[in-house]
Design a protein around this motif. Structure first.
Motif, PDB file in Angstrom:
ATOM      1  N   ALA A  38      -1.167   3.518   3.308  1.00 36.72           N
ATOM      2  CA  ALA A  38      -1.169   4.975   3.417  1.00 36.72           C
ATOM      3  C   ALA A  38       0.115   5.493   4.060  1.00 36.72           C
ATOM      4  O   ALA A  38       0.599   6.569   3.720  1.00 36.72           O
ATOM      5  CB  ALA A  38      -2.384   5.437   4.222  1.00 36.72           C
ATOM      6  N   ARG A  39       0.680   4.698   4.981  1.00 36.93           N
ATOM      7  CA  ARG A  39       1.927   5.124   5.639  1.00 36.93           C
ATOM      8  C   ARG A  39       3.135   4.907   4.744  1.00 36.93           C
ATOM      9  O   ARG A  39       4.196   5.493   4.986  1.00 36.93           O
ATOM     10  CB  ARG A  39       2.118   4.336   6.944  1.00 36.93           C
ATOM     11  N   THR A  99      -8.806   7.307  12.378  1.00 37.20           N
ATOM     12  CA  THR A  99      -8.458   6.963  10.994  1.00 37.20           C
ATOM     13  C   THR A  99      -9.034   5.618  10.585  1.00 37.20           C
ATOM     14  O   THR A  99      -9.549   5.453   9.479  1.00 37.20           O
ATOM     15  CB  THR A  99      -6.930   6.954  10.818  1.00 37.20           C
TER      16      THR A  99
END
Length: 349
Positions: free
Chosen positions: A142-143, A207
């Protein structure tokens, strides 16, 4: 009759970790009281005496929940009952820098570092499982932060710690990284240990919790079972790739900086360079190696690794491969990269 298969699997994993350590060396388990770390502690209590090693455990009280001190005392009693010695709890103060999760992690590792040095421990064992690895890979994806991030957690790592008396390294091992969370929890219960389920592990404000309870189940439903295992396997392969590329980059960095650490730039027309790379040879490197070299140089010059992002590395790379007279690239930490006289220089802005 032998032990429960889950117990046997956890003990086997811990036995393998102990085999890599010096004979007779102290080993510590980090235990939160959750199922994963309790199973780890139980297996360590069983295996350490059989390998001729003393073993203890430590729990860290982050002080983030009401009654955390009493909970830490309960964990200490359970660990003592397993026969581990020394056993203790350490209370820490969690700051706010980088978010609570990051601050808690930093405080926890600082406490574990101190305890490991105090008892001259050869290693501190952590209870991360294959499911934790899968979550870490998804968070890295995701990063969009590259191969190293997607390679997840290593089975071992070291931290350098400084005290007024000495500088030491502490070895951390993750023996359960190839085992699923369900297996480890089953082992915990089969050992007769009652785990504490941290409410933070179900709080969707975090998260990682959303990845655990929402993202991974959706992937399992859409793609079929085995997603966590596949992600962990991918992480292991990417870690091998990342390690190889890092070795190549370190060799290239050493070659490109040899005899190149500069004083003031030629003619005094630029700031003093902290790190200098020869452009001759840098542009010929494969991009995967070249960008690692650029990142190494920026970090060596003082740019904080946590804020040095892909956009900065890409901009530095354009100074090498697509230079059209652009003057410099600003980097985190008040630094600047600029091109002069066949060199790439990293210095104060």
């Amino acid at each position: 009759m032998g032990p429960d298969p889950a117990v046997a699997a956890v003990r086997h994993a811990v036995r393998g970790a102990l085999a890599s350590l010096p004979p007779g060396a102290m080993v510590l388990a980090a235990c939160s009281g959750g199922a994963d770390s309790l199973a780890l502690a139980g297996a360590l209590a069983f295996e350490a005496p059989r390998s001729g090693r003393p073993a203890g455990a430590v729990t860290v009280d982050h002080g983030l929940q009401e009654g955390s001190g009493a909970r830490a005392d309960t964990v200490v009693r359970v660990l003592t009952g397993l026969g581990l010695d020394p056993v203790g709890s350490v209370a820490v103060t969690v700051g706010a820098e980088g978010g609570m999760e990051n601050a808690a992690r930093n405080a926890r590792y600082a406490a574990l570092d101190e305890v490991a040095q105090r008892f001259d421990a050869a290693a501190v064992l952590l209870g991360h499982t294959r499911d934790d690895q899968a979550e870490t890979v998804l968070l890295g994806l995701a990063r969009g932060s590259g191969t190293r991030s997607l390679s997840g957690m290593g089975s071992s790592f070291t931290r350098t710690c400084s005290t007024p008396e000495r500088v030491a390294t502490v070895l951390y091992q993750r023996p359960l990284l190839e085992l699923g969370r369900a297996t480890v929890r089953r082992a915990c219960l089969a050992m007769g240990l009652e785990p504490w389920d941290d409410p933070h592990n179900d709080d969707p404000v975090y998260t990682r919790v959303r990845v655990r309870h929402e993202a991974l189940p959706v992937l399992e439903k859409a793609l079929g079972p085995g997603v966590a295992e596949a992600l962990a396997r991918t992480a292991r392969m990417l870690r091998d790739d990342a390690d190889a590329l890092d070795e190549l980059a370190e060799a290239a960095y050493a070659d490109l900086t040899a005899s190149e650490q500069a004083g003031p730039t030629r003619g005094g027309d630029g700031p003093r360079a902290l790190v200098t790379l020869r452009l001759d040879g840098l542009g010929d490197l494969p991009r995967a190696v070249r960008t690692r070299v650029l990142r190494m140089a920026a970090i060596e010059a003082g740019s904080p690794p946590g804020t040095l992002a892909a956009v900065h590395v890409d901009a530095m790379d354009r100074l090498v491969t697509a230079w059209h007279g652009q003057r410099h690239v600003d980097l985190p930490g008040g630094l600047r990269t600029f091109r002069r006289y066949g060199r790439l220089l990293f210095g104060p802005a």
